[in-house]
Scaffold this motif. Structure first.
Motif, PDB file in Angstrom:
ATOM      1  N   GLY A 114     -30.866  40.915  88.411  1.00 44.37           N
ATOM      2  CA  GLY A 114     -29.880  40.593  87.454  1.00 44.37           C
ATOM      3  C   GLY A 114     -30.776  40.432  86.298  1.00 44.37           C
ATOM      4  O   GLY A 114     -32.010  40.719  86.055  1.00 44.37           O
ATOM      5  N   ASN A 115     -30.059  39.680  85.232  1.00 45.48           N
ATOM      6  CA  ASN A 115     -30.611  39.609  83.748  1.00 45.48           C
ATOM      7  C   ASN A 115     -30.492  38.224  83.014  1.00 45.48           C
ATOM      8  O   ASN A 115     -30.096  38.097  81.846  1.00 45.48           O
ATOM      9  CB  ASN A 115     -29.773  40.553  82.978  1.00 45.48           C
ATOM     10  CG  ASN A 115     -30.597  41.212  81.627  1.00 45.48           C
ATOM     11  OD1 ASN A 115     -31.778  40.695  81.645  1.00 45.48           O
ATOM     12  ND2 ASN A 115     -29.958  41.580  80.754  1.00 45.48           N
ATOM     13  N   TRP A 116     -30.645  37.331  84.228  1.00 44.60           N
ATOM     14  CA  TRP A 116     -30.712  35.766  83.862  1.00 44.60           C
ATOM     15  C   TRP A 116     -31.284  35.191  82.783  1.00 44.60           C
ATOM     16  O   TRP A 116     -31.092  34.522  81.914  1.00 44.60           O
ATOM     17  CB  TRP A 116     -30.461  34.987  85.083  1.00 44.60           C
ATOM     18  CG  TRP A 116     -31.877  35.371  85.965  1.00 44.60           C
ATOM     19  CD1 TRP A 116     -31.833  36.180  87.123  1.00 44.60           C
ATOM     20  CD2 TRP A 116     -32.731  34.461  86.106  1.00 44.60           C
ATOM     21  NE1 TRP A 116     -33.048  35.922  87.520  1.00 44.60           N
ATOM     22  CE2 TRP A 116     -33.982  35.000  86.965  1.00 44.60           C
ATOM     23  CE3 TRP A 116     -33.585  33.505  84.949  1.00 44.60           C
ATOM     24  CZ2 TRP A 116     -35.072  34.603  87.155  1.00 44.60           C
ATOM     25  CZ3 TRP A 116     -34.955  32.982  85.247  1.00 44.60           C
ATOM     26  CH2 TRP A 116     -35.724  33.626  86.307  1.00 44.60           C
ATOM     27  N   VAL A 117     -32.600  35.954  82.722  1.00 39.84           N
ATOM     28  CA  VAL A 117     -33.349  35.223  81.536  1.00 39.84           C
ATOM     29  C   VAL A 117     -33.005  35.637  80.244  1.00 39.84           C
ATOM     30  O   VAL A 117     -32.924  34.916  79.225  1.00 39.84           O
ATOM     31  CB  VAL A 117     -34.859  36.058  81.571  1.00 39.84           C
ATOM     32  CG1 VAL A 117     -35.807  35.540  80.445  1.00 39.84           C
ATOM     33  CG2 VAL A 117     -35.626  35.596  83.136  1.00 39.84           C
ATOM     34  N   PHE A 118     -32.515  36.859  80.011  1.00 38.16           N
ATOM     35  CA  PHE A 118     -31.758  37.420  78.751  1.00 38.16           C
ATOM     36  C   PHE A 118     -30.553  36.477  78.641  1.00 38.16           C
ATOM     37  O   PHE A 118     -30.292  36.005  77.316  1.00 38.16           O
ATOM     38  CB  PHE A 118     -31.301  38.873  78.925  1.00 38.16           C
ATOM     39  CG  PHE A 118     -30.894  39.635  77.559  1.00 38.16           C
ATOM     40  CD1 PHE A 118     -31.745  39.978  76.664  1.00 38.16           C
ATOM     41  CD2 PHE A 118     -29.534  39.686  77.548  1.00 38.16           C
ATOM     42  CE1 PHE A 118     -31.342  40.374  75.415  1.00 38.16           C
ATOM     43  CE2 PHE A 118     -28.973  40.044  76.425  1.00 38.16           C
ATOM     44  CZ  PHE A 118     -29.962  40.490  75.256  1.00 38.16           C
ATOM     45  N   GLN A 119     -29.916  36.117  79.449  1.00 35.35           N
ATOM     46  CA  GLN A 119     -28.533  35.451  79.321  1.00 35.35           C
ATOM     47  C   GLN A 119     -28.900  33.778  78.654  1.00 35.35           C
ATOM     48  O   GLN A 119     -28.290  33.427  78.075  1.00 35.35           O
ATOM     49  CB  GLN A 119     -27.704  35.402  80.735  1.00 35.35           C
ATOM     50  CG  GLN A 119     -27.269  36.777  81.029  1.00 35.35           C
ATOM     51  CD  GLN A 119     -26.580  36.738  82.560  1.00 35.35           C
ATOM     52  OE1 GLN A 119     -26.623  35.812  83.143  1.00 35.35           O
ATOM     53  NE2 GLN A 119     -26.054  37.995  82.741  1.00 35.35           N
ATOM     54  N   LEU A 120     -29.896  33.443  79.434  1.00 33.93           N
ATOM     55  CA  LEU A 120     -30.219  32.078  79.181  1.00 33.93           C
ATOM     56  C   LEU A 120     -30.907  32.142  77.616  1.00 33.93           C
ATOM     57  O   LEU A 120     -30.699  31.237  76.734  1.00 33.93           O
ATOM     58  CB  LEU A 120     -31.483  31.423  79.940  1.00 33.93           C
ATOM     59  CG  LEU A 120     -30.915  31.132  81.324  1.00 33.93           C
ATOM     60  CD1 LEU A 120     -32.187  30.761  82.103  1.00 33.93           C
ATOM     61  CD2 LEU A 120     -30.062  30.023  81.233  1.00 33.93           C
ATOM     62  N   ALA A 121     -31.791  33.309  77.067  1.00 31.25           N
ATOM     63  CA  ALA A 121     -32.230  33.132  75.872  1.00 31.25           C
ATOM     64  C   ALA A 121     -31.068  33.464  74.905  1.00 31.25           C
ATOM     65  O   ALA A 121     -30.954  32.883  73.715  1.00 31.25           O
ATOM     66  CB  ALA A 121     -32.931  34.335  75.917  1.00 31.25           C
TER      67      ALA A 121
END
Length: 188
Positions: free
Chosen positions: A68-75
């Motif tokens: 997934g892309n969870w780091v980008f979503q949190l940022a």
């Protein structure tokens, strides 16, 4: 038999395959995955290599932890929330250096235990970040390293949307931003 429709169909399929291959990273550790949000507005957010994050290094299911892309979503959430709280002219630079998401995988709970994130008090969300808050003239108002942890994340669950898999981490970030950037009415 007219080959033009066949050729057009084959080319369309090829374009679709090429487009999917370059659509972006499938995992947060992909070499071509971004390590920062694009420069826009008063809040800049970057992160170190997610392969070194506790979430991935210590996970019994690394495939699921890095997917997934969870780091980008949190940022993105951090940027959006902080932008609303900054005073005019202020800027904020944040670098995320570690993340441990809420919950964990428990392979000891049977063959599907590696596939299900279990929420228990012993698995709180954690995040380490460095930040610099500047005033309108570029002077440093605050800077440092923060080690965020929300030990009561399960008791706050009634306040959060059950649809967002990152709700506990976002709530923790919002609490930190409320402390760092109090609302304009409480600054007087």
């Amino acid at each position: 038999m007219n080959r033009n429709p066949l050729l057009a169909g084959a080319l369309s399929c090829l374009m679709l395959i090429v487009g999917c291959a370059s659509a972006g990273p499938r995992t947060v550790t992909a070499p071509d995955a971004p390590r920062a949000l694009s420069v826009a507005g008063p809040v800049q957010v970057s992160w170190t290599d997610p392969a070194q994050f506790t979430e991935i290094r210590s996970s019994p299911n690394r495939f699921e932890a890095q997917s997934g892309n969870w780091v980008f979503q949190l940022a993105s959430h951090l940027r959006s929330s902080a932008s609303k709280r900054l005073a005019p002219g202020q800027t904020l630079e944040v670098q995320i250096t570690d993340i441990k998401r809420a919950g964990d995988f428990e392979p000891q709970n049977g063959p599907r235990g590696n596939d299900i994130r279990i929420m228990r008090n012993i698995y709180p969300p954690r995040m380490t970040l460095t930040f610099t808050l500047r005033d309108a003239q570029g002077g440093v108002l605050q800077q440092g390293e923060e080690k965020l942890v929300d030990m009561g994340y399960l008791t706050n669950s009634g306040l959060l949307s059950n649809n967002d898999p990152l709700r506990y981490e976002k709530y923790m970030l919002d609490n930190w931003l409320r402390r760092l950037l109090p609302s304009p009415s409480s600054r007087r």
